[in-house]
Design a protein around this motif. Structure first.
Motif, PDB file in Angstrom:
ATOM      1  N   VAL A   1       0.117   4.011  -8.359  1.00 48.28           N
ATOM      2  CA  VAL A   1       0.642   3.364  -7.092  1.00 48.28           C
ATOM      3  C   VAL A   1       1.642   4.394  -6.447  1.00 48.28           C
ATOM      4  O   VAL A   1       2.354   4.923  -6.882  1.00 48.28           O
ATOM      5  CB  VAL A   1       1.391   2.092  -7.713  1.00 48.28           C
ATOM      6  N   THR A   2       1.326   4.520  -5.271  1.00 48.53           N
ATOM      7  CA  THR A   2       2.060   5.349  -4.182  1.00 48.53           C
ATOM      8  C   THR A   2       3.424   4.651  -3.995  1.00 48.53           C
ATOM      9  O   THR A   2       3.137   3.411  -3.949  1.00 48.53           O
ATOM     10  CB  THR A   2       1.302   6.007  -3.065  1.00 48.53           C
ATOM     11  N   ILE A   3       4.317   5.343  -3.580  1.00 46.10           N
ATOM     12  CA  ILE A   3       5.430   4.798  -3.068  1.00 46.10           C
ATOM     13  C   ILE A   3       5.023   3.841  -1.726  1.00 46.10           C
ATOM     14  O   ILE A   3       5.570   2.820  -1.375  1.00 46.10           O
ATOM     15  CB  ILE A   3       6.374   5.802  -2.622  1.00 46.10           C
ATOM     16  N   ARG A   4       4.484   4.414  -0.973  1.00 40.07           N
ATOM     17  CA  ARG A   4       3.720   3.878   0.204  1.00 40.07           C
ATOM     18  C   ARG A   4       3.352   2.557   0.101  1.00 40.07           C
ATOM     19  O   ARG A   4       3.692   1.305   0.587  1.00 40.07           O
ATOM     20  CB  ARG A   4       2.893   4.732   1.035  1.00 40.07           C
ATOM     21  N   LEU A   5       2.303   2.380  -0.891  1.00 33.07           N
ATOM     22  CA  LEU A   5       1.491   1.122  -1.255  1.00 33.07           C
ATOM     23  C   LEU A   5       2.489   0.028  -1.929  1.00 33.07           C
ATOM     24  O   LEU A   5       2.529  -1.034  -1.580  1.00 33.07           O
ATOM     25  CB  LEU A   5       0.325   1.406  -2.377  1.00 33.07           C
TER      26      LEU A   5
ATOM     27  N   ARG B   1      -4.805  -4.787  -1.870  1.00 31.18           N
ATOM     28  CA  ARG B   1      -4.039  -3.527  -1.951  1.00 31.18           C
ATOM     29  C   ARG B   1      -3.718  -3.464  -3.682  1.00 31.18           C
ATOM     30  O   ARG B   1      -3.713  -2.155  -4.253  1.00 31.18           O
ATOM     31  CB  ARG B   1      -2.683  -3.758  -1.471  1.00 31.18           C
ATOM     32  N   LEU B   2      -3.518  -4.509  -4.298  1.00 31.24           N
ATOM     33  CA  LEU B   2      -3.452  -4.544  -5.894  1.00 31.24           C
ATOM     34  C   LEU B   2      -4.507  -4.173  -6.470  1.00 31.24           C
ATOM     35  O   LEU B   2      -4.616  -3.361  -7.228  1.00 31.24           O
ATOM     36  CB  LEU B   2      -2.952  -5.934  -6.241  1.00 31.24           C
ATOM     37  N   ASP B   3      -5.907  -4.552  -5.864  1.00 28.55           N
ATOM     38  CA  ASP B   3      -7.017  -4.058  -6.624  1.00 28.55           C
ATOM     39  C   ASP B   3      -7.352  -2.812  -6.423  1.00 28.55           C
ATOM     40  O   ASP B   3      -7.714  -1.850  -7.587  1.00 28.55           O
ATOM     41  CB  ASP B   3      -8.317  -4.756  -6.088  1.00 28.55           C
TER      42      ASP B   3
END
Length: 71
Positions: free
Chosen positions: A56-60, A46-48
């Motif tokens: 970065v989306t709020i969801r991520l 996810r971080l990659d």
């Protein structure tokens, strides 16, 4: 009969000192909580994705912050 149904696949009826519970590995011998490798790999992925997309989306962000409980 109390109406309680058990899932024999998930149930472990013998005492043990190391086991996974709520997504963490609890080791009562070493008195440690450990994060499973699969959970770390998922967070790293996810971080990659966030770094490669440059945003970065709020969801991520919510998914990533909810990956690890505050212990």
């Amino acid at each position: 009969m109390s109406g309680l149904l058990t899932n024999e696949e998930k149930s472990n009826w013998k005492p043990r000192q190391v086991g996974e519970w709520l997504g963490l590995i609890i080791d009562t011998i070493a008195m440690q909580y450990k994060v499973p490798e699969k959970k770390l790999a998922k967070l790293k992925s996810r971080l990659d994705d966030a770094v490669s997309d440059k945003y970065v989306t709020i969801r991520l962000l919510a998914k990533s912050s909810g990956s690890f409980p505050l212990v």
